[in-house]
Design a protein around this motif. Structure first.
Motif, mmCIF file in Angstrom:
data_model
loop_
_atom_site.group_PDB
_atom_site.id
_atom_site.type_symbol
_atom_site.label_atom_id
_atom_site.label_comp_id
_atom_site.label_asym_id
_atom_site.label_seq_id
_atom_site.Cartn_x
_atom_site.Cartn_y
_atom_site.Cartn_z
ATOM 1 N N GLN A 182 -0.497 9.003 10.505
ATOM 2 C CA GLN A 182 -1.699 9.040 9.379
ATOM 3 C C GLN A 182 -1.810 7.498 9.267
ATOM 4 O O GLN A 182 -3.029 6.698 9.232
ATOM 5 C CB GLN A 182 -1.308 9.456 8.196
ATOM 6 N N PHE A 226 -6.164 0.930 1.778
ATOM 7 C CA PHE A 226 -5.923 0.276 3.193
ATOM 8 C C PHE A 226 -6.706 -0.937 3.282
ATOM 9 O O PHE A 226 -6.468 -1.896 4.010
ATOM 10 C CB PHE A 226 -5.899 1.043 4.130
ATOM 11 N N ASN A 255 3.488 10.908 9.022
ATOM 12 C CA ASN A 255 3.216 9.770 8.119
ATOM 13 C C ASN A 255 2.946 8.542 8.863
ATOM 14 O O ASN A 255 1.855 7.742 8.611
ATOM 15 C CB ASN A 255 4.056 9.454 7.134
ATOM 16 N N LYS A 261 0.140 5.565 -0.450
ATOM 17 C CA LYS A 261 -0.712 6.765 -0.734
ATOM 18 C C LYS A 261 -0.250 7.463 -2.154
ATOM 19 O O LYS A 261 -1.173 8.123 -2.726
ATOM 20 C CB LYS A 261 -0.698 7.849 0.364
ATOM 21 N N THR A 264 12.037 4.365 10.879
ATOM 22 C CA THR A 264 12.963 4.731 11.929
ATOM 23 C C THR A 264 12.138 5.880 12.754
ATOM 24 O O THR A 264 11.757 6.917 12.083
ATOM 25 C CB THR A 264 14.235 5.474 11.203
ATOM 26 N N PHE A 270 17.736 -1.863 8.373
ATOM 27 C CA PHE A 270 19.260 -1.335 8.435
ATOM 28 C C PHE A 270 19.747 -1.418 6.955
ATOM 29 O O PHE A 270 20.843 -1.311 6.695
ATOM 30 C CB PHE A 270 20.200 -2.430 9.228
ATOM 31 N N ILE A 302 0.737 -1.161 0.006
ATOM 32 C CA ILE A 302 -0.319 0.090 -0.055
ATOM 33 C C ILE A 302 0.934 1.196 0.018
ATOM 34 O O ILE A 302 1.903 1.364 0.821
ATOM 35 C CB ILE A 302 -0.835 -0.144 1.218
HETATM 36 P P1 NAD Z 1 10.839 6.338 0.826
HETATM 37 O O1 NAD Z 1 10.676 8.060 1.147
HETATM 38 O O2 NAD Z 1 11.350 5.857 -0.205
HETATM 39 O O3 NAD Z 1 9.201 5.725 0.818
HETATM 40 C C1 NAD Z 1 8.256 5.972 1.812
HETATM 41 C C2 NAD Z 1 7.022 5.751 1.199
HETATM 42 O O4 NAD Z 1 5.861 5.839 2.102
HETATM 43 C C3 NAD Z 1 6.543 6.531 -0.001
HETATM 44 O O5 NAD Z 1 6.427 5.963 -1.074
HETATM 45 C C4 NAD Z 1 5.596 7.502 0.315
HETATM 46 O O6 NAD Z 1 4.471 7.668 -0.534
HETATM 47 C C5 NAD Z 1 4.857 6.516 1.459
HETATM 48 N N1 NAD Z 1 3.967 7.109 2.294
HETATM 49 C C6 NAD Z 1 3.964 8.113 3.218
HETATM 50 N N2 NAD Z 1 3.042 8.294 4.016
HETATM 51 C C7 NAD Z 1 2.072 7.336 3.530
HETATM 52 C C8 NAD Z 1 0.912 7.091 4.040
HETATM 53 N N3 NAD Z 1 0.239 8.078 5.078
HETATM 54 N N4 NAD Z 1 0.181 6.179 3.641
HETATM 55 C C9 NAD Z 1 0.749 5.309 2.524
HETATM 56 N N5 NAD Z 1 2.000 5.577 2.305
HETATM 57 C C10 NAD Z 1 2.786 6.364 2.604
HETATM 58 O O7 NAD Z 1 11.359 5.966 2.255
HETATM 59 P P2 NAD Z 1 12.420 4.756 2.360
HETATM 60 O O8 NAD Z 1 13.681 5.238 2.154
HETATM 61 O O9 NAD Z 1 11.781 3.560 2.151
HETATM 62 O O10 NAD Z 1 12.223 4.798 4.286
HETATM 63 C C11 NAD Z 1 11.227 4.601 4.794
HETATM 64 C C12 NAD Z 1 11.807 4.443 6.333
HETATM 65 O O11 NAD Z 1 12.731 3.565 6.714
HETATM 66 C C13 NAD Z 1 12.189 5.776 6.931
HETATM 67 O O12 NAD Z 1 11.809 5.796 8.452
HETATM 68 C C14 NAD Z 1 13.696 5.596 6.882
HETATM 69 O O13 NAD Z 1 14.327 6.302 7.908
HETATM 70 C C15 NAD Z 1 13.808 4.045 7.346
HETATM 71 N N6 NAD Z 1 14.910 3.613 6.658
HETATM 72 C C16 NAD Z 1 15.257 4.060 5.404
HETATM 73 C C17 NAD Z 1 16.487 3.199 4.704
HETATM 74 C C18 NAD Z 1 16.973 3.661 3.355
HETATM 75 O O14 NAD Z 1 18.195 3.587 3.369
HETATM 76 N N7 NAD Z 1 16.347 4.334 2.557
HETATM 77 C C19 NAD Z 1 17.286 2.562 5.450
HETATM 78 C C20 NAD Z 1 16.738 2.001 6.940
HETATM 79 C C21 NAD Z 1 15.658 2.553 7.158
#
Ligand code: NAD
Length: 446
Positions: free
Chosen positions: A108, A78, A105, A41, A131, A163, A39
């Motif tokens: 929500q 959802f 986010n 948004k 995170t 990680f 899922i």
């Molecule tokens: P991202 O920005 O690539 O993806 C997040 C996704 O969540 C987006 O596609 C967004 O549209 C979606 N989203 C946001 N709000 C939403 C909602 N209310 N309903 C549905 N979808 C929603 O983020 P990411 O890089 O995948 O990171 C996600 C989490 O994991 C963060 O907390 C980040 O700190 C953590 N993290 C990221 C990495 C990395 O290397 N990118 C590594 C470890 C941890």
């Protein structure tokens, strides 16, 4: 044992957030025959995924996605999550305008789960993978309960940080170095542990703890990595003042000490990306809110910010006046093998350069599209490295993509003014005509 495997493989897994973490997890699970409800948004992202088009570049993602499509149901609805046994939350947790983590986010998502997903006959485990600062898991638990209006009946929340590294997201998702699982509901924790043991046939260390410690482990991890980078960058800056000193040799030598370890000791333009800067900032703000002075963390941040100013000052100092000079930048993404430019040092540098009215032309194998969204026609772009270098007054190598490692003096022949700033020391052992400066080496030569 076989019985458990069959049962687990039939599990329906929900993932909310189809970004680097969520989509990588979805395709890896799908490859292992889990039925995944994904899922997001962002309807455009979902459309792309359905059409077998990865919404961002990540090595191996494209082939994994095409092989997984039949096992992944992607949507913005959802309600599809109703039948899931485990639902992972992997939405973004950016920094807000006040410098604190923005939890909108995840909040929500908590509300949507409470309103649209939970039913009296379903008992899903909700797993928070994003995170988040300590206390957030408990907060989301309350948000879900309040939106559902049936406090404490039928679902549990487990904290389970991610990680993975961008550029190696699939590899890391297939083979995580640790699984940190935090929570107070033993049965839910066990369900998540069993699930992972079924996903990973190899032995992965599992670390069980409470929500708050799990949440803080992720920040401790990233802050420590950022500290290592800032440390070696400071050593690099010292080395630049000592004839013949080499930061790479220093990194190699101290890295052999098992108490230090060799990773994250690559001096350069400073760390960027979607994790280290934001997580360090979130921990700094959180710590200040607690009344604890995060002096070390702030120094790490300051040291990192200094690197980009240093590169900019080198340009200024070595060009005879900035007016209308052409600056060529090789590398826009925060690291190689990624198209992610979030908090990329290249982007910060370009902002400084165009502020001084310099003409900037850039190249990157993957990140040009994303960069265009920021700078539009304020800078020039090319897919051809030689075109970017040609007629340039200053060439700056920012990201160590493999194609840049092959460049040599012949490629620099057509520069107008041969000032080369190599933030990754790619050409340190080559004879380069002109003014060559390598970060971490006393190598300014003409
Ligand atoms: P991202 O920005 O690539 O993806 C997040 C996704 O969540 C987006 O596609 C967004 O549209 C979606 N989203 C946001 N709000 C939403 C909602 N209310 N309903 C549905 N979808 C929603 O983020 P990411 O890089 O995948 O990171 C996600 C989490 O994991 C963060 O907390 C980040 O700190 C953590 N993290 C990221 C990495 C990395 O290397 N990118 C590594 C470890 C941890």
């Amino acid at each position: 044992m076989n019985h458990i495997i069959i049962k687990m493989s039939k599990m329906k897994i929900g993932i909310i957030g189809a970004g680097f973490v969520g989509l990588s997890f979805a395709v890896v699970l799908a490859q292992k025959d889990f039925h995944v409800i994904l899922i997001d948004k962002d309807v455009r992202k979902i459309k792309k995924i359905k059409e077998n088009e990865p919404p961002f570049f990540e090595p191996k993602l494209s082939s994994y996605l095409s092989k997984s499509l039949k096992m992944i149901e992607s949507s913005s609805n959802f309600e599809l999550l109703k039948k899931c046994d485990i639902i992972f939350i992997t939405v973004g947790t950016p920094i807000g305008k006040n410098g604190m983590i923005d939890l909108n986010n995840v909040i929500q998502v908590g509300k949507e789960i409470g309103k649209k997903v939970l039913q009296s006959n379903s008992k899903p485990v909700i797993v928070l993978k994003s995170t988040v600062i300590p206390g957030t898991s408990q907060k989301i638990l309350k948000v879900i309960e309040n939106s559902w209006n049936k406090v404490g009946k039928g679902f549990s929340l487990v904290t389970n940080l991610e990680f993975l590294r961008e550029g190696k997201a699939i590899e890391d998702t297939k083979n995580p170095h640790i699984l940190v699982i935090g929570g107070k509901d033993g049965i839910a924790n066990k369900k998540v542990v069993n699930f992972y043991q079924n996903v990973y046939k190899q032995k992965i260390p599992i670390f069980l703890t409470n929500h708050e410690t799990a949440e803080l482990i992720k920040y401790a991890n990233n802050s420590f990595l950022a500290t290592k980078i800032s440390f070696i960058n400071q050593m690099a800056n010292i080395c630049e003042n000592i004839p013949s000193a080499s930061v790479d040799d220093i990194a190699k030598a101290i890295g052999i000490d098992p108490r230090i370890g060799k990773r994250f000791l690559n001096a350069g333009p400073g760390y960027g990306g979607s994790c280290l800067p934001k997580d360090l900032q979130a921990l700094i703000s959180y710590s200040e809110k607690l009344g604890e002075l995060p002096s070390l963390l702030k120094a790490v941040q300051k040291t990192n910010d200094y690197q980009v100013s240093k590169i900019f000052n080198l340009v200024k100092k070595n060009l005879n006046g900035l007016n209308k000079k052409k600056i060529s930048i090789l590398g826009l993404s925060f690291k190689e093998n990624s198209d992610d430019i979030r908090e990329s040092v290249s982007i910060k540098l370009i902002k400084k350069l165009i502020h001084e009215k310099l003409n900037v032309m850039v190249h990157d194998p993957m990140a040009i599209q994303n960069t265009m969204k920021i700078f539009g026609d304020k800078i020039l772009y090319s897919n051809v490295i030689d075109e970017v270098i040609s007629n340039s007054d200053c060439l700056i190598i920012m990201t160590p993509w493999n194609e840049y490692k092959k460049l040599n003096s012949t490629n620099f022949q057509k520069m107008k003014n041969k000032l080369i700033i190599d933030t990754r020391r790619l050409f340190k052992n080559r004879k380069i005509e002109g003014k060559y400066f390598a970060v971490g080496m006393n190598l300014m030569k003409e």
